[in-house]
Design an enzyme around this catalytic site. Structure first.
Site, short mmCIF file in Angstrom:
data_model
loop_
_atom_site.label_atom_id
_atom_site.label_comp_id
_atom_site.label_asym_id
_atom_site.label_seq_id
_atom_site.Cartn_x
_atom_site.Cartn_y
_atom_site.Cartn_z
N GLY A 20 0.91 -1.09 -0.51
CA GLY A 20 -0.30 -0.08 -0.03
C GLY A 20 0.78 1.01 0.01
O GLY A 20 2.37 1.30 -0.27
N GLN A 53 -10.88 7.58 -0.20
CA GLN A 53 -11.28 8.47 -0.97
C GLN A 53 -11.26 9.65 -0.29
O GLN A 53 -10.52 10.78 -1.02
CB GLN A 53 -13.02 8.63 -0.91
N GLY A 54 -11.15 9.81 0.98
CA GLY A 54 -11.30 11.74 1.49
C GLY A 54 -9.74 12.98 0.51
O GLY A 54 -10.04 14.00 0.67
N GLU A 121 -13.34 18.01 6.77
CA GLU A 121 -13.91 17.03 7.16
C GLU A 121 -14.06 17.08 8.20
O GLU A 121 -13.85 17.82 9.73
CB GLU A 121 -13.11 15.39 6.78
N ASP A 218 -3.37 -10.64 9.56
CA ASP A 218 -2.68 -12.06 9.62
C ASP A 218 -1.21 -11.32 10.03
O ASP A 218 -0.73 -12.19 10.62
CB ASP A 218 -2.84 -13.05 8.46
N HIS A 239 -16.44 4.05 10.71
CA HIS A 239 -16.73 5.60 9.65
C HIS A 239 -18.99 4.51 10.11
O HIS A 239 -19.09 4.05 9.56
CB HIS A 239 -16.47 4.94 8.52
N ARG A 285 -15.78 11.60 14.19
CA ARG A 285 -15.88 10.14 13.86
C ARG A 285 -16.59 9.19 14.70
O ARG A 285 -17.58 8.67 14.81
CB ARG A 285 -14.92 9.64 12.87
N HIS A 346 -13.44 0.68 10.35
CA HIS A 346 -12.55 1.40 9.11
C HIS A 346 -11.32 1.65 9.74
O HIS A 346 -10.47 1.77 8.25
CB HIS A 346 -13.94 3.01 8.91
N ARG A 381 -9.03 8.38 15.90
CA ARG A 381 -8.36 9.09 14.48
C ARG A 381 -9.30 10.21 14.10
O ARG A 381 -9.97 10.54 13.46
CB ARG A 381 -7.45 8.43 12.72
C1 SIN Z 1 -13.14 9.44 4.05
O1 SIN Z 1 -13.24 9.32 2.95
O2 SIN Z 1 -13.68 9.58 4.44
C2 SIN Z 1 -12.22 8.43 4.78
C3 SIN Z 1 -11.23 9.24 4.63
C4 SIN Z 1 -10.54 9.30 6.14
O3 SIN Z 1 -10.01 7.35 6.69
O4 SIN Z 1 -9.47 9.59 7.01
#
Ligand code: SIN
Length: 524
Positions: A20, A53-54, A121, A218, A239, A285, A346, A381
């Site tokens: 990743g 995404q965010g 956000e 794992d 989330h 969140r 999430h 977070r």
């Molecule tokens: C989101 O796009 O809502 C997730 C972004 C994140 O996990 O910080």
């Protein structure tokens, strides 16, 4: 990997496990120092980064005021459990991380004057989130990093590889890993001077999740078995706005939709979140997820929705193409229809105990990104700090590796018996326990709102399954189950002792009779 009774063996200066953003950023920074082997379960779309995404939170301007404000927001969202000094290191590292991505050519979104666009956000006091391709930030960053790594003559890509054991040299130092392919027929041993875990979190251990199925932790379980310390496993972030259609897979509806003005409403169209927190849709969140949990419990007949129908249709299509098109494919036109939502697991704040240079409790083993617990996220977070962590720690782990003089390490191979391929592993007689059952236990007993009685019951169920384990032939399903059960045991153990703040939210009393107040749900 070649079929062979013996594992194929390779040696590399550095072994990275996980493909990743954290893994590829680390690879880029390590390549000038030596050879890098990156072992991944599959293509870049097999892990969580690809689906982010965010965006990427950065203290734009990078001056004292911008940095202090980002640090304060991170600590406030973290509900008292962040390590402030480490948070500051993270945020201060953002300037280099962002500049590096821009220099690699990540196509961050800009306005017509060429200035970067910032979104907001939840729990951010100002718009500070850069994004790419609208809502395709994760995949575009990852593709760019991967393009810069693949083709380098010191880089080796190994896939499909599932880590089954850490190898330790004669001196006790971690000296690489033993991998199998998806079938367990083919094995690979990688010896390395430094082994870096970048395997992401374990939210797919929960029945309802935004993560791809591979994220069951794992590798964390394997490291723990080798003696690596894990911590803060109780802190799963749920989330709140995840698409909820009968029979449909959960799909993330980015928080940026709320940052850009989206509303969370009930069947009657009322915005419910202000009952719980003065910031409504932009509350932290964990608070929003708990509020949705309580609303659903109090009014099971009334679904909850994310509504963006008041935003211009063209804007929605261009700013959120991925989300818009996915919703359209399942019959929801976001410019006209409300999207039914329910929270899902999430992100993991905890993981392998690590310092800010990626060191773990085992010499030779480092961890970066979501698999690591650096304490920067505290008990919850802040949105879009996860990509930041993956990038900044990808840079910082190299400081640790250099300071530890890892490149000068004399690589002592593990003793022969440790290098043998396991013929049998602890496993459960076929069909008696499945991953689905484990994931249901985590979701029901370690979910958004916890109850002592349920946590105790969950722990007992996991222990009972572990007690059923007998030695059996090595097969992917058995390996996964073994790791999932051992990690779940650690999660339940931590739930019982971890501070009850932020995402580790408990209610007193029995789940049947409890009627929590909005004030209780809204507290950090
Ligand atoms: C989101 O796009 O809502 C997730 C972004 C994140 O996990 O910080």
């Amino acid at each position: 990997m070649k079929r062979s009774p013996e594992p194929r063996r390779i040696t590399s200066d550095f072994l990275i496990v996980g493909g990743g953003i954290a893994g590829y950023q680390t690879a880029l920074d390590l390549l000038p120092l030596g050879s890098v082997a990156l072992a991944s379960r599959g293509s870049i779309s097999s892990g969580s980064s690809y689906y982010a995404q965010g965006g990427l939170a950065i203290p734009w301007g990078f001056d004292r005021d911008a940095i202090d404000s980002h640090v304060e927001d991170t600590i406030r969202a973290g509900a008292g459990l962040c390590d402030e000094e480490r948070v500051r290191l993270l945020i201060e590292g953002s300037e280099e991380a962002f500049a590096t991505l821009v220099s690699y050519g990540v196509p961050f979104d800009r306005d017509e004057k060429g200035e970067f666009l910032f979104t907001r956000e939840a729990a951010h006091s100002r718009p500070r989130i850069v994004h790419a391709g609208g809502d395709k930030t994760g995949s575009l960053i990852l593709k760019t990093l991967a393009q810069n790594v693949h083709g380098h003559d010191r880089f080796t890509f190994l896939t499909p590889c599932r880590l089954t054991r850490l190898l330790k040299g004669q001196d006790g130092r971690v000296a690489g890993g033993l991998f199998m392919d998806e079938t367990g027929d083919e094995w690979l041993e990688v010896l390395a001077k430094a082994t870096i875990m970048a395997t992401g979190g374990f939210s797919a251990l929960f029945a309802r999740t935004t993560n791809p199925p591979s994220q069951v932790g794992d590798a964390a379980a394997v490291c723990h078995r080798a003696g690596a310390e894990l911590e803060r496993l109780a802190f799963t972030q749920f989330h709140p706005t995840v698409l909820d259609l009968p029979g449909g897979a959960p799909f993330l509806l980015t928080e940026a939709l709320r940052g850009e003005g989206g509303h969370v409403v009930n069947e009657a169209g009322e915005r419910v979140l202000f009952r719980y927190h003065p910031d409504g849709e932009l509350a932290p969140r964990d608070v929003v997820s708990r509020a949705l949990w309580l609303e659903a419990r109090a009014h099971p007949e009334s679904p909850l929705y994310l509504s963006v129908t008041h935003l211009p249709a063209l804007y929605l299509k261009e700013r959120f193409p991925q989300v818009y098109n996915h919703c359209l494919s399942v019959g929801i036109d976001l410019s006209r229809d409300r999207a039914p939502i329910r929270p899902a697991a999430h992100f993991q704040m905890g993981g392998i105990t690590s310092d800010m240079e990626g060191r773990t409790s085992l010499p030779g083993l480092y961890a970066v990104g979501e698999v690591a617990s650096t304490r920067v996220h505290g008990a919850n977070r802040l949105a879009s700090n996860s990509l930041l962590e993956a990038l900044v720690m990808g840079h910082r782990v190299v400081l640790g590796i250099v300071t530890d003089r890892t490149v000068d390490v004399d690589l002592t191979p593990p003793p022969e018996e440790e290098r043998e391929i396991p013929r049998v592993i602890p496993t459960i007689p076929s069909g008696r326990v499945t991953m689905k059952m484990v994931r249901n236990i985590l979701w029901e007993k370690a979910g958004i709102v916890r109850f002592n009685s349920r946590v105790q019951a969950g722990r007992e169920e996991i222990e009972a399954y572990l007690a059923m384990m007998r030695e059996g032939p090595v097969a992917t399903e058995g390996v996964l189950l073994w790791n999932a059960l051992e990690l779940s045991r650690e999660i339940f153990n931590d739930l019982l002792v971890a501070p009850r703040v932020g995402a580790n939210f408990f209610l007193e009393g029995s789940p049947a009779d409890i009627g929590p107040s909005a004030q209780e749900i809204g507290k950090g």
